[in-house]
Design an enzyme around this catalytic site. Structure first.
Site, PDB file in Angstrom:
ATOM      1  N   PHE A 172      -3.540  -0.571   6.884  1.00  0.00           N
ATOM      2  CA  PHE A 172      -4.139  -1.900   6.723  1.00  0.00           C
ATOM      3  C   PHE A 172      -5.272  -1.878   5.691  1.00  0.00           C
ATOM      4  O   PHE A 172      -5.252  -1.080   4.754  1.00  0.00           O
ATOM      5  CB  PHE A 172      -4.583  -2.463   8.069  1.00  0.00           C
ATOM      6  CG  PHE A 172      -3.443  -2.707   9.023  1.00  0.00           C
ATOM      7  CD1 PHE A 172      -2.382  -3.530   8.674  1.00  0.00           C
ATOM      8  CD2 PHE A 172      -3.408  -2.102  10.263  1.00  0.00           C
ATOM      9  CE1 PHE A 172      -1.310  -3.744   9.530  1.00  0.00           C
ATOM     10  CE2 PHE A 172      -2.340  -2.308  11.133  1.00  0.00           C
ATOM     11  CZ  PHE A 172      -1.291  -3.134  10.766  1.00  0.00           C
ATOM     12  N   LYS A 231       0.825  -1.219   0.000  1.00  0.00           N
ATOM     13  CA  LYS A 231       0.000   0.000   0.000  1.00  0.00           C
ATOM     14  C   LYS A 231       0.855   1.264   0.000  1.00  0.00           C
ATOM     15  O   LYS A 231       0.616   2.184  -0.785  1.00  0.00           O
ATOM     16  CB  LYS A 231      -0.947  -0.025   1.197  1.00  0.00           C
ATOM     17  CG  LYS A 231      -1.921   1.127   1.250  1.00  0.00           C
ATOM     18  CD  LYS A 231      -2.963   0.932   2.315  1.00  0.00           C
ATOM     19  CE  LYS A 231      -2.424   0.988   3.716  1.00  0.00           C
ATOM     20  NZ  LYS A 231      -1.747  -0.180   4.228  1.00  0.00           N
ATOM     21  N   THR A 260       3.985   1.500  -0.906  1.00  0.00           N
ATOM     22  CA  THR A 260       4.698   1.496  -2.182  1.00  0.00           C
ATOM     23  C   THR A 260       3.828   2.084  -3.286  1.00  0.00           C
ATOM     24  O   THR A 260       4.288   2.891  -4.104  1.00  0.00           O
ATOM     25  CB  THR A 260       5.126   0.062  -2.552  1.00  0.00           C
ATOM     26  OG1 THR A 260       5.887  -0.497  -1.483  1.00  0.00           O
ATOM     27  CG2 THR A 260       5.952   0.036  -3.828  1.00  0.00           C
ATOM     28  N   TRP A 275       6.851  -0.851  -8.537  1.00  0.00           N
ATOM     29  CA  TRP A 275       7.918  -1.431  -7.714  1.00  0.00           C
ATOM     30  C   TRP A 275       9.174  -1.649  -8.549  1.00  0.00           C
ATOM     31  O   TRP A 275      10.282  -1.362  -8.104  1.00  0.00           O
ATOM     32  CB  TRP A 275       7.451  -2.758  -7.105  1.00  0.00           C
ATOM     33  CG  TRP A 275       8.433  -3.329  -6.115  1.00  0.00           C
ATOM     34  CD1 TRP A 275       8.489  -3.103  -4.767  1.00  0.00           C
ATOM     35  CD2 TRP A 275       9.523  -4.218  -6.408  1.00  0.00           C
ATOM     36  NE1 TRP A 275       9.541  -3.785  -4.208  1.00  0.00           N
ATOM     37  CE2 TRP A 275      10.195  -4.477  -5.191  1.00  0.00           C
ATOM     38  CE3 TRP A 275      10.000  -4.813  -7.577  1.00  0.00           C
ATOM     39  CZ2 TRP A 275      11.311  -5.312  -5.114  1.00  0.00           C
ATOM     40  CZ3 TRP A 275      11.124  -5.636  -7.511  1.00  0.00           C
ATOM     41  CH2 TRP A 275      11.764  -5.888  -6.269  1.00  0.00           C
ATOM     42  N   ARG A 286       2.590   8.161   6.783  1.00  0.00           N
ATOM     43  CA  ARG A 286       2.917   8.122   8.208  1.00  0.00           C
ATOM     44  C   ARG A 286       4.393   7.807   8.428  1.00  0.00           C
ATOM     45  O   ARG A 286       5.055   7.262   7.558  1.00  0.00           O
ATOM     46  CB  ARG A 286       2.064   7.053   8.907  1.00  0.00           C
ATOM     47  CG  ARG A 286       0.580   7.349   8.919  1.00  0.00           C
ATOM     48  CD  ARG A 286      -0.217   6.150   9.411  1.00  0.00           C
ATOM     49  NE  ARG A 286      -0.091   5.015   8.501  1.00  0.00           N
ATOM     50  CZ  ARG A 286      -0.402   3.776   8.805  1.00  0.00           C
ATOM     51  NH1 ARG A 286      -0.854   3.483  10.013  1.00  0.00           N
ATOM     52  NH2 ARG A 286      -0.270   2.812   7.929  1.00  0.00           N
ATOM     53  N   LYS A 316       6.919  -6.725  10.401  1.00  0.00           N
ATOM     54  CA  LYS A 316       6.266  -6.068   9.272  1.00  0.00           C
ATOM     55  C   LYS A 316       7.239  -5.295   8.395  1.00  0.00           C
ATOM     56  O   LYS A 316       7.007  -5.075   7.213  1.00  0.00           O
ATOM     57  CB  LYS A 316       5.166  -5.124   9.798  1.00  0.00           C
ATOM     58  CG  LYS A 316       4.325  -4.460   8.710  1.00  0.00           C
ATOM     59  CD  LYS A 316       3.233  -3.605   9.326  1.00  0.00           C
ATOM     60  CE  LYS A 316       2.396  -2.932   8.254  1.00  0.00           C
ATOM     61  NZ  LYS A 316       3.137  -1.908   7.508  1.00  0.00           N
ATOM     62  N   PHE A 365       3.471  -8.580  -9.187  1.00  0.00           N
ATOM     63  CA  PHE A 365       4.587  -9.437  -8.802  1.00  0.00           C
ATOM     64  C   PHE A 365       4.979 -10.268 -10.025  1.00  0.00           C
ATOM     65  O   PHE A 365       4.130 -10.610 -10.858  1.00  0.00           O
ATOM     66  CB  PHE A 365       4.198 -10.364  -7.646  1.00  0.00           C
ATOM     67  CG  PHE A 365       4.215  -9.705  -6.286  1.00  0.00           C
ATOM     68  CD1 PHE A 365       5.154 -10.055  -5.326  1.00  0.00           C
ATOM     69  CD2 PHE A 365       3.279  -8.729  -5.965  1.00  0.00           C
ATOM     70  CE1 PHE A 365       5.172  -9.448  -4.078  1.00  0.00           C
ATOM     71  CE2 PHE A 365       3.290  -8.115  -4.719  1.00  0.00           C
ATOM     72  CZ  PHE A 365       4.237  -8.475  -3.771  1.00  0.00           C
ATOM     73  N   ALA A 369      -3.478   1.452  12.424  1.00  0.00           N
ATOM     74  CA  ALA A 369      -4.906   1.405  12.118  1.00  0.00           C
ATOM     75  C   ALA A 369      -5.623   0.259  12.810  1.00  0.00           C
ATOM     76  O   ALA A 369      -6.847   0.270  12.894  1.00  0.00           O
ATOM     77  CB  ALA A 369      -5.120   1.303  10.611  1.00  0.00           C
TER      78      ALA A 369
END
Length: 559
Positions: free
Chosen positions: A304, A74, A76, A412, A97, A108, A384, A276
């Site tokens: 999230f 998210k 990214t 990415w 954030r 994480k 991906f 969150a």
């Protein structure tokens, strides 16, 4: 097979521009930037105030499907979209954030994006950065120290030590501190009592900093913090202890947004960091509202899945700050759809179109939920390399049959060049005039009815359940004048239910509210559901075991 560089290697190879040049791109004079080195700076309160009357740009929210161990990307995508909008000629700022040390050293990872869609300096952002979290921790614990000190010196406020609700915090995952006994060791150390620690991102001080409009508002909100109750059950506030002004002093610099840059030298505000799943999950109001005065488009994220971050972004942040988002992006991956469709993590490399189609139920639920707020959506498929054409087509077909569009994004690996299509689609949505934003519930609804509204309309549960003591506590707060506050749900991020193993789109489950907390300064009620913890623990093999300095003195192992 080509060796793919790690996120930190990509970030370290970036050609950074001086932060004053980044500020100049969005009209910030150098005298209104307070540099922290050459690549990051805080924005002055004077400049923020000077822009209050400027026209707002378009606010774009990036949210996601329910997270899985496969990863969704998210942040990214948020960073990539900001770069993509700048690439197509739009003036865009990213607002995200700050990173907590807890997940960085836990499991994480960091919060600076990934691949060729990152904010930099990545190491600083993921570690101590400009010291904001340390200031929040210090201000929070100053209040805790002043509470115990007040009791020690005679307890003039008649505070019932059994009803002190203010715990301590630290910015680290440490399950051993969840419940503690304090002031042991005799008369000189005070009066023993039970207490505990939360992680800093769950602190009400963090929420206050992220929701306050300016320093005056910050100080007023700090004074409104309820730290406990007297023997007659009347509340005791931080201002009663004369702690609010000193806390504001500690937070003076932390209140100002941090300006950094993306890998493509575009501006980004990184400020605040409530989780969150246990807090409201959005960056600061002051960073977002300032960015809206400086750019055509502001791309921000909420933590999230959309059932947590987006719901709180809409019902708490937008409600309180008067924000009106123009569009929302829901990030999904083929890997996540497979996991929601029942595939084990070790089997994600194999094509499984049937599982993708089954897992899309989770994506569809999030699309429906965001639309309930009157915000148009587009789906970003974060690509991906193992994704197959048939799997991608399955997601695109599903989204199309639900009246939206899914766009394959390769930011990415390719940076802004890989997300141009999504940038164009976001501009079209944001300028279409189709957004008709409104929160999920009215202020006048009772507190428990607000909880149940979220449970039924967002989680698709059968009902919210709570013990009589919880319901009575909510009624007491309503009688005390807090019934108009929104609700901040604290629950697992992995499921619409309170069972983290129940993936997909479950229905008719019961959401048990085991505890409620009043965050009077922040301006919301926290409803703690299921087994969620406000102080996480470290996994069996934490990332800290692999983070180190190499022979050149450079940090390795951050991701």
């Amino acid at each position: 097979m080509a060796i793919v560089p790690s996120d930190i290697e990509i970030a370290r190879s970036a050609v950074k521009k001086p932060v004053v040049e980044i500020g100049a791109k969005i009209g910030i004079p150098p005298e209104h930037l307070v540099p922290y080195g050459h690549d990051k700076a805080k924005l002055s309160a004077e400049f923020i105030q000077s822009r209050r009357g400027a026209k707002d740009g378009k606010l774009i929210l990036v949210t996601a499907v329910s997270p899985t161990p496969a990863g969704e990307g998210k942040t990214t995508t948020t960073v990539g979209l900001g770069d993509g909008l700048n690439r197509i000629g739009k003036k865009a700022i990213v607002c995200i954030r700050e990173a907590s040390l807890g997940p960085c050293f836990g499991t994480k990872g960091g919060a600076a994006g990934g691949g060729h869609a990152q904010v930099i300096p990545m190491e600083d952002i993921n570690l101590h950065f400009t010291g904001d979290f340390h200031a929040i921790t210090s201000a929070h614990n100053l209040l805790a120290a002043m509470i115990d000190n007040h009791v020690y010196w005679g307890n003039e406020l008649n505070l019932d030590t059994r009803r002190i609700t203010w715990r301590r915090v630290m910015d680290m995952n440490d399950r051993a501190l969840r419940d503690i006994a304090s002031s042991l060791g005799g008369v000189a150390n005070g009066f023993p009592r039970e207490s505990g620690f939360d992680i800093t991102v769950a602190s009400e001080v963090m929420a206050i900093l992220c929701l306050a409009n300016d320093l005056k508002d910050l100080e007023d909100r700090l004074g409104e913090i309820i730290i406990g109750y007297r023997f007659d059950k009347s509340p005791v506030y931080a201002r009663d202890l004369k702690a609010d002004k000193a806390m504001a002093v500690l937070l003076k610099d932390a209140m100002q947004p941090n300006l950094v840059q993306t890998l493509e030298n575009n501006p980004a505000f990184v400020h605040g960091g409530p989780f969150a799943n246990i807090a409201h999950g959005c960056n600061s109001v002051v960073a977002t509202t300032t960015a809206l005065k400086l750019a055509d488009y502001v791309v921000t994220e909420a933590g999230f899945g959309a059932d947590l971050g987006a719901e709180k972004f809409f019902d708490i942040k937008c409600r309180k700050a008067g924000l009106k988002p123009a569009a929302a992006v829901i990030v999904a991956t083929i890997r996540a759809m497979k996991m929601h469709g029942g595939v084990a993590k070790e089997d994600l490399g194999e094509e499984n179109v049937a599982a993708v189609k089954s897992g899309c139920a989770n994506l569809g639920r999030h699309m429906e939920n965001v639309r309930q707020f009157g915000v148009p959506v587009v789906v970003a498929i974060n690509h991906f390399t193992a994704d197959t054409e048939a799997e991608i087509a399955a997601v695109k077909t599903f989204v199309a049959t639900h009246g939206a569009e899914a766009v394959l994004c390769k930011h990415w690996s390719e940076g802004s060049a890989g997300i141009e299509e999504l940038a164009h689609r976001v501009v079209a949505l944001a300028t279409s005039g189709s957004a008709q934003f409104s929160p999920l519930y009215e202020d006048e609804l009772s507190l428990f009815d607000k909880i149940e509204t979220i449970v039924k309309r967002i989680y698709r549960g059968a009902e919210a359940d709570a013990d009589a003591s919880v319901r009575e506590q909510l009624r007491q707060w309503e009688a005390a004048g807090y019934g108009h506050l929104p609700v901040c749900m604290a629950k697992t991020q992995y499921s619409f239910s309170t069972d983290p193993h129940l993936r997909g789109a479950p229905v008719n489950h019961v959401v048990h509210v085991r505890e409620v907390r009043l965050a009077a300064g922040a301006g919301f009620i926290v409803a703690i559901c299921g087994e969620i913890m406000t102080m996480p623990g470290l996994p069996k093999s934490p990332s800290a075991e692999r983070i180190h300095l190499n022979a050149e003195g450079l940090i390795e192992g951050l991701f």
